[in-house]
Design a protein around this motif. Structure first.
Motif, PDB file in Angstrom:
ATOM      1  N   VAL A   9       0.836  -1.211   0.000  1.00  0.00           N
ATOM      2  CA  VAL A   9       0.000   0.000   0.000  1.00  0.00           C
ATOM      3  C   VAL A   9       0.865   1.253   0.000  1.00  0.00           C
ATOM      4  O   VAL A   9       2.061   1.192   0.287  1.00  0.00           O
ATOM      5  CB  VAL A   9      -0.913   0.024   1.261  1.00  0.00           C
ATOM      6  CG1 VAL A   9      -1.768  -1.222   1.349  1.00  0.00           C
ATOM      7  CG2 VAL A   9      -0.072   0.181   2.535  1.00  0.00           C
ATOM      8  N   GLY A  10       0.248   2.390  -0.327  1.00  0.00           N
ATOM      9  CA  GLY A  10       0.942   3.671  -0.202  1.00  0.00           C
ATOM     10  C   GLY A  10       0.853   4.096   1.254  1.00  0.00           C
ATOM     11  O   GLY A  10      -0.215   4.029   1.863  1.00  0.00           O
ATOM     12  N   GLY A  11       1.970   4.543   1.830  1.00  0.00           N
ATOM     13  CA  GLY A  11       1.975   4.838   3.261  1.00  0.00           C
ATOM     14  C   GLY A  11       1.787   6.304   3.626  1.00  0.00           C
ATOM     15  O   GLY A  11       1.590   6.639   4.798  1.00  0.00           O
ATOM     16  N   GLN A  12       1.840   7.187   2.624  1.00  0.00           N
ATOM     17  CA  GLN A  12       1.640   8.614   2.933  1.00  0.00           C
ATOM     18  C   GLN A  12       0.213   8.795   3.466  1.00  0.00           C
ATOM     19  O   GLN A  12      -0.683   8.027   3.100  1.00  0.00           O
ATOM     20  CB  GLN A  12       1.811   9.453   1.659  1.00  0.00           C
ATOM     21  CG  GLN A  12       3.170   9.306   1.002  1.00  0.00           C
ATOM     22  CD  GLN A  12       4.183  10.348   1.433  1.00  0.00           C
ATOM     23  OE1 GLN A  12       3.817  11.406   1.947  1.00  0.00           O
ATOM     24  NE2 GLN A  12       5.449  10.052   1.238  1.00  0.00           N
ATOM     25  N   ARG A  13       0.016   9.817   4.296  1.00  0.00           N
ATOM     26  CA  ARG A  13      -1.290   9.985   4.961  1.00  0.00           C
ATOM     27  C   ARG A  13      -2.461   9.959   3.985  1.00  0.00           C
ATOM     28  O   ARG A  13      -3.485   9.331   4.252  1.00  0.00           O
ATOM     29  CB  ARG A  13      -1.302  11.302   5.742  1.00  0.00           C
ATOM     30  CG  ARG A  13      -0.514  11.205   7.030  1.00  0.00           C
ATOM     31  CD  ARG A  13      -0.558  12.514   7.792  1.00  0.00           C
ATOM     32  NE  ARG A  13       0.165  12.389   9.045  1.00  0.00           N
ATOM     33  CZ  ARG A  13       0.379  13.396   9.884  1.00  0.00           C
ATOM     34  NH1 ARG A  13      -0.055  14.610   9.585  1.00  0.00           N
ATOM     35  NH2 ARG A  13       1.039  13.201  10.996  1.00  0.00           N
ATOM     36  N   THR A  14      -2.326  10.617   2.842  1.00  0.00           N
ATOM     37  CA  THR A  14      -3.449  10.691   1.891  1.00  0.00           C
ATOM     38  C   THR A  14      -3.773   9.324   1.291  1.00  0.00           C
ATOM     39  O   THR A  14      -4.858   9.117   0.766  1.00  0.00           O
ATOM     40  CB  THR A  14      -3.109  11.651   0.731  1.00  0.00           C
ATOM     41  OG1 THR A  14      -1.821  11.284   0.228  1.00  0.00           O
ATOM     42  CG2 THR A  14      -3.114  13.101   1.157  1.00  0.00           C
ATOM     43  N   GLU A  15      -2.849   8.400   1.329  1.00  0.00           N
ATOM     44  CA  GLU A  15      -3.054   7.080   0.723  1.00  0.00           C
ATOM     45  C   GLU A  15      -3.779   6.100   1.659  1.00  0.00           C
ATOM     46  O   GLU A  15      -4.297   5.083   1.221  1.00  0.00           O
ATOM     47  CB  GLU A  15      -1.697   6.466   0.354  1.00  0.00           C
ATOM     48  CG  GLU A  15      -0.998   7.145  -0.808  1.00  0.00           C
ATOM     49  CD  GLU A  15      -1.827   7.104  -2.080  1.00  0.00           C
ATOM     50  OE1 GLU A  15      -2.261   6.013  -2.453  1.00  0.00           O
ATOM     51  OE2 GLU A  15      -2.070   8.171  -2.657  1.00  0.00           O
TER      52      GLU A  15
END
Ligand SMILES: Nc1nc2c(ncn2[C@@H]2O[C@H](COP(=O)(O)OP(=O)(O)OP(=O)(O)O)[C@@H](O)[C@H]2O)c(=O)[nH]1
Ligand SMILES: [Mg+2]
Length: 417
Positions: A273-279
């Motif tokens: 998964v993408g780990g940045q907050r928006t992801e």
């Protein structure tokens, strides 16, 4: 006629039965397929190393990178190198470091600093001056004290403000910043000899090296030194990325990907998964039927902030995310394999950067063992369901295939149990 009608009815009945059998077979096939697939989620905050772990799984389990993946990596790698140097160039200004700055010895630092204090108006970094002043006059000031780092930062800043900078390096910096971004596309994704020469000149500059030593204070790719080391090779026209290059490459994940593997005869479906907050809002739809979670924490970031808000500590962000995600009711009985990642960087960093600056309750002598145990304990203490689920900690260096192969040999059994 009666006979014809009856055969029509028979045919309809046969078709219906056959469809029903087909459907049953399909359901059975699907049930069998899903039954034996081990579902694994790789979770963690942005830039913690999740995709790098997935890349290692591709290498270790024999799938490797396709020729298309290798070809696509090339321009991302060149851009990684350019943006690394551009970040350093910007930081030279924000941290106020002049090109050519020479890090003084302790004695030189004391003398120069006394001069700077005498002409206090030469710079106005009041807080830094006050916090360093006591230490400078303190005869016990020694080489290991962070106070020395403050003093040197003040000296750099004072020099930056007062001196006319070396114009050739400023020109090189300008060439590099204009070669990034859109211009990079205009140049067909290539880095010419002029830009490569400018990068070399800057990377070898003592001021830039000093700036690099303060990289925890600004945003810089962890692979910066790797790209600088390999700059000549990766700028060659015939350059083809190696496995190691691809492992060091940084591309932010923006969608959940599913990759299938066969590990010791059993099927795995691994979700990155993408780990940045928006992801993170995209994660929950993949929370069903999870066999195990690999949770990745960038433990070397204990003195760095996250990209998203430039103020939250990276390890604190990781701890908070762990607490909310791994204690999700759907994961009450799901084991978590905790990867405290980037230990290669951690080992170097603990020699100079006190953990207690960001984690005041860390009170032990700072060694690799004491620091890693401290963080393992922090994660384990967040487990709300200690009777139902286990957290298995591992210290990882995700860009090193041998190390990850070793870790996975231990982890596979836990995942398949
Ligand atoms: N030195 C070092 N670099 C690492 C390690 N693990 C990952 N990296 C580097 O850190 C950067 C980020 O790694 P990624 O795997 O892209 O991080 P991610 O967690 O997938 O990030 P998002 O996709 O944004 O969530 C890459 O440049 C990696 O090469 C490590 O153990 N040591
Ligand atoms: Mg990723």
């Amino acid at each position: 006629m009666g006979c014809a009608a009856s055969s029509e009815v028979d045919q309809t009945a046969i078709t219906a039965t056959s469809k029903a059998i087909d459907k049953d077979l399909q359901l059975e096939r699907r049930r069998q397929e899903t039954e034996h697939v081990t579902k694994l989620l790789i979770l963690g905050s942005g830039e913690s190393g999740k995709s790098t772990i997935l890349k290692q799984m591709k290498i270790i389990h024999g799938v490797g990178f396709s020729s298309q993946e290798v070809a696509l990596s090339r321009s991302a790698i060149l851009l990684n190198m350019l943006t690394s140097m551009i970040s350093l160039i910007h930081a030279m200004d924000t941290l106020e470091i002049p090109y050519g700055f020479q890090v003084p010895t302790l004695e030189e630092a004391k003398e120069a600093y006394a001069r700077v204090v005498a002409q206090n108006d030469a710079y106005h970094s009041k807080t830094a001056v006050e916090s360093s002043e006591d230490h400078v006059n303190d005869p016990k000031l020694d080489d290991t004290l962070p106070a020395k780092q403050d003093v040197i930062a003040c000296l750099a800043s004072s020099e930056y403000r007062s001196m006319t900078q070396k114009s050739d390096l400023l020109e090189s910096a300008k060439l590099i910043t204009s070669a990034g971004g859109v211009e990079f596309g205009f140049r067909g994704g290539e880095i010419g000899e002029d830009v490569l020469g400018a990068i070399t000149e800057l990377w070898e500059d003592s001021g830039v090296q000093y700036c690099y030593s303060r990289r925890n204070e600004f945003r810089l790719l962890d692979s910066c030194a790797y790209w600088m080391k390999h700059r000549a090779r990766i700028c060659m026209e015939a350059y083809v990325p190696t496995q190691e290059d691809i492992l060091n490459m940084r591309i932010m994940t923006i969608n959940v990907t599913e990759t299938k593997f066969v590990v010791r005869g059993s099927k795995w479906a691994v979700y990155d998964v993408g780990g940045q907050r928006t992801e993170r809002k995209k994660w929950a739809q993949h929370f069903d039927d999870v066999h195990a979670i690999i949770y990745v924490c960038p433990v070397s970031g204990y003195d760095q902030v996250i990209n998203e808000d430039a103020k939250t500590n990276q390890v604190l962000e990781s701890l908070n995310l762990f607490e909310t995600t791994c204690n999700h009711p759907l994961f009450k009985e799901t084991d978590v394999i905790l990867f405290l990642n980037k230990i290669d960087i951690l080992k170097e960093k603990i020699k100079t950067r006190p953990v207690s600056d960001s984690f005041p309750d860390f009170a032990e002598t700072q060694t690799f063992e004491s620091v890693s145990n401290y963080f393992i304990h922090k994660f384990q203490s967040l487990n709300k369901y200690p009777n139902e689920k286990t957290i298995y900690p591992h210290l990882t260096w995700a860009t090193n295939t041998d190390q990850i192969r070793f870790v996975f040999a231990a982890v596979s059994a836990i995942i398949m149990k």
